[in-house]
Write a protein that holds these residues in place. Structure first.
Motif, short mmCIF file in Angstrom:
data_model
loop_
_atom_site.label_atom_id
_atom_site.label_comp_id
_atom_site.label_asym_id
_atom_site.label_seq_id
_atom_site.Cartn_x
_atom_site.Cartn_y
_atom_site.Cartn_z
N LEU A 140 0.83 -1.21 0.00
CA LEU A 140 0.00 0.00 0.00
C LEU A 140 0.87 1.26 0.00
O LEU A 140 1.82 1.39 0.78
CB LEU A 140 -0.88 -0.01 1.25
N VAL A 141 0.52 2.19 -0.88
CA VAL A 141 1.24 3.46 -0.99
C VAL A 141 0.38 4.62 -0.49
O VAL A 141 0.85 5.47 0.27
CB VAL A 141 1.66 3.71 -2.46
N GLY A 142 -0.86 4.68 -0.95
CA GLY A 142 -1.69 5.82 -0.56
C GLY A 142 -3.15 5.61 -0.89
O GLY A 142 -3.53 4.66 -1.61
N ILE A 143 -3.97 6.50 -0.36
CA ILE A 143 -5.41 6.45 -0.59
C ILE A 143 -5.92 7.87 -0.77
O ILE A 143 -5.46 8.80 -0.08
CB ILE A 143 -6.13 5.73 0.58
N GLN A 144 -6.80 8.06 -1.73
CA GLN A 144 -7.34 9.39 -2.03
C GLN A 144 -8.86 9.31 -2.06
O GLN A 144 -9.42 8.40 -2.68
CB GLN A 144 -6.82 9.87 -3.40
N GLY A 145 -9.51 10.23 -1.37
CA GLY A 145 -10.96 10.22 -1.34
C GLY A 145 -11.55 11.61 -1.50
O GLY A 145 -10.91 12.62 -1.17
N CYS A 146 -12.76 11.66 -2.03
CA CYS A 146 -13.50 12.92 -2.13
C CYS A 146 -14.95 12.64 -1.75
O CYS A 146 -15.65 11.89 -2.43
CB CYS A 146 -13.43 13.48 -3.54
N TRP A 147 -15.39 13.23 -0.63
CA TRP A 147 -16.78 13.14 -0.20
C TRP A 147 -17.35 14.55 -0.26
O TRP A 147 -16.95 15.43 0.52
CB TRP A 147 -16.87 12.60 1.23
N SER A 148 -18.25 14.77 -1.21
CA SER A 148 -18.85 16.11 -1.31
C SER A 148 -20.30 15.99 -1.74
O SER A 148 -20.61 15.61 -2.87
CB SER A 148 -18.08 16.97 -2.32
N LEU A 149 -21.19 16.29 -0.81
CA LEU A 149 -22.62 16.32 -1.06
C LEU A 149 -23.13 17.69 -0.67
O LEU A 149 -22.99 18.10 0.49
CB LEU A 149 -23.34 15.26 -0.22
N ARG A 150 -23.73 18.40 -1.61
CA ARG A 150 -24.25 19.73 -1.28
C ARG A 150 -25.59 19.59 -0.57
O ARG A 150 -26.58 19.14 -1.16
CB ARG A 150 -24.41 20.59 -2.53
N LYS A 151 -25.60 19.97 0.70
CA LYS A 151 -26.84 19.96 1.46
C LYS A 151 -27.69 21.16 1.07
O LYS A 151 -27.17 22.27 0.86
CB LYS A 151 -26.54 19.97 2.96
N HIS A 152 -29.00 20.96 0.95
CA HIS A 152 -29.89 22.02 0.51
C HIS A 152 -29.88 23.18 1.51
O HIS A 152 -29.66 23.00 2.71
CB HIS A 152 -31.32 21.50 0.32
N ASP A 153 -30.15 24.38 1.02
CA ASP A 153 -30.07 25.58 1.86
C ASP A 153 -30.99 25.49 3.07
O ASP A 153 -30.62 25.91 4.18
CB ASP A 153 -30.41 26.83 1.03
#
Length: 353
Positions: A140-153
């Protein structure tokens, strides 16, 4: 297997999900719903549920409890359930502070009772398969993640959702860190940059994070509830019916022999003999297919099997839950102090705010 008689403590939205899966499973039998708020108790009673006001009213046959109350109640309810001789699942996070987590774990150990944290995402077949598939990508070298959910206003029309403790760091990150630990191993250090520039609230709306793992691998994560994207566990897995599905991978795991995308488990590996290096194209192995399950129900059924005397290496134990909590709090502390925070450096009474 005889169905496990268990109660659910808390009749809110998370409690209702646990009630639903407990009633749907042949492995469990709902003995009571504990709800101290009288108006809500009447609503639950109207649904035909066996609702009671307190733990003292729970039938004596009960052998397990699921605690689905607000985080500050996790410790007192957890201790009270363990004192009655019940095995316990506590919804994530295990507690609000590390001191509380240590107290709860010590009580379970002293009583010789199972204690688990409700990180149910581990129970998906693709999560278990991802852990096993890491052997195919070398060291194992690395891990990359993106969690992006736009919550309503309008989500933020509720006052507490704009207050410290309600941002994506403390609301959503702990789920991600438990999965990272489940896949990769222990996290030893966290660094965070926080921003509230998009929404302008006291709490962060976006965080850029870096992690160091015990095995030497590094990780990076972007987490936001202001950025619109198709990349998150919920969108990728279609687990939550109120969140639109995208079926797009949101995590990439890198090794010396290849790479893995999650949750599709698309594998990239060797295309020719000899050393893998940048002049040689990588071979793409198609995503794997998995049966769709209710991971919350799978978690409850695994819990019932453990209470019946079985063993399980998927469920999130109390110490596992504390480790995810510790690195979530370490990231929050790093964002405030402006420097990395290692495991062991988070004050026991720090709650992230």
């Amino acid at each position: 297997m005889t169905p496990l008689p268990l109660c659910v403590v808390g009749g809110g939205s998370i409690g209702m999900r646990h009630i639903e899966v407990t009633q749907a499973s042949d492995a469990t039998r709902l003995t009571a719903v504990v709800e101290p708020f009288a108006p809500r108790r009447e609503e639950l009673r109207a649904l035909g549920l066996p609702v009671v006001a307190g733990l003292d009213e729970v039938p004596a046959e009960t052998r397990g409890a699921i605690i689905a109350t607000p985080t500050p109640d996790h410790l007192p309810s957890g201790l009270a359930c363990l004192a009655r001789g019940w095995a316990v699942i506590v919804e994530k996070p295990l507690t609000g502070t590390l001191d509380d987590a240590r107290t709860l774990i010590a009580a379970a150990d002293a009583a010789g009772l199972p204690l688990f944290t409700g990180h149910h995402r581990r129970c998906h077949p693709f999560s278990i398969a991802a852990r096993d598939a890491l052997q195919d990508i070398g060291r194992l070298v690395g891990i990359q993640g993106c969690w992006s959910l736009r919550k309503h206003d309008s989500y933020y029309d509720v006052d507490w959702r704009r207050q410290p403790g309600a941002g994506p760091m403390l609301t959503n990150l702990t789920h991600e860190l438990d999965l990272l630990r489940f896949f990769v191993g222990e996290i030893t250090e966290a660094t965070a940059l926080l921003s509230s520039a998009t929404r302008g609230f006291v709490i962060e709306d976006t965080a850029a994070l870096a992690f160091r793992f015990e095995n030497g691998a590094l990780g990076s994560y972007l987490i936001s509830d202001a950025g619109a994207s198709p990349w998150s566990f919920e969108a990728a897995s279609a687990e939550n019916p109120i969140i639109a599905a995208s079926h797009q991978d949101y995590i990439r795991i890198l090794g010396t022999e290849g790479a893995l995308e999650f949750p599709s488990l698309t594998l990239w590996g060797r295309s020719a003999p000899g050393e893998i290096e940048w002049s040689k194209p990588m071979k793409r192995h198609d995503p794997r297919s998995f049966d769709k399950i209710d991971a919350l129900q799978a978690q409850v059924e695994r819990f019932a099997a453990v209470v019946a005397g079985g063993e399980d290496d998927v469920l999130c134990t109390g110490p596992d839950g504390m480790a995810a909590l510790e690195m979530t709090l370490a990231a929050a502390l790093s964002g405030r102090r402006g420097h990395p925070v290692r495991a062991g450096e988070v004050p026991g009474d720090f709650n992230g705010t």
